[in-house]
Write an enzyme that holds these catalytic residues in place. Sequence first.
Site: not given
Length: 310
Positions: A156, A182
Amino acid sequence: MPESLITTPFGFDSTAADVIAGIDLTGKRAIVTGGSSGIGVETARALAGAGAEVTLAVRNVTAGERVARDIGGDVRVGALDLADQASVGAFVDAWAGPLDILVNNAGVMALPELQRSAEGWERQFATNHMGHFALALGLHDALASAGAARVVAVSSIANLRAGVDFDDLHFHRRAYDPMVAYGQSKTANVLFAVEAHRRWAADGITANALHPGAILDSNLSRHMDPDVLEQLRTSGRYRYKTLEQGAATSVLLATWPALEGHGGHYFEHGNEAPVTDDYAAGHGVAAYALDPANAQRLWAVSLELLGRTG
């Protein structure tokens, strides 16, 4: 002089169908984790449509079976909970024969409160990195026996939010932040691809990582505050992709012939991404996410967490 970035004919608007057009995967076997929702479905659909035998490795087997029926072709379903090392081990033990494509697609994002796995690992790191690390490690021989296998790590743009904090991986001392956790796990995905390719290229295994793009219809953001999501959607910061567009770069890394042997890279929108330290730019990969020393250190730490030596 630095090497030039790898480019392809594809871009932001390309779909998985565009990328795989003309590619024949008959006789190939693939696993897509998280293949029962979001871009995992479209990744599996593209691979199966090109003739591959595809296994959806999913937590919800009922949902996986529904997706398998919808896709058609030779699509199978296997139970896999990446946050549960026993589940990962059972999936690996059940696998027989060669494996040509492993797409580490599943993930969890922005858990609002600190959660831990049974091992005491921060849950996003446990799921996004450790689960996939153990899975790939367990399937190494199957990948090697295929002769020219691909491992695809779905990362990501959040890799730019945080590096891997080797001194406090699991937030025992620092304050828990959902997006920092994350980001750490997504950086770990890139570092995994860097080191996996270095270690396994001689076995015919190519590993790369990618950012799929911002996806409106993905359930990855299900843990995020709805008001925050709405602000992001209306801010103009991101161009959003359809699920079919979001799956394109995964399919590219899994199948495009010209990438054979080219590993340890990070792609976005169908092309290798530039290195940057500017998260606000909305694209690129952090230098620490590609750093070979960080990659080797993470591999060693991950083996230690699993209680393995190699």
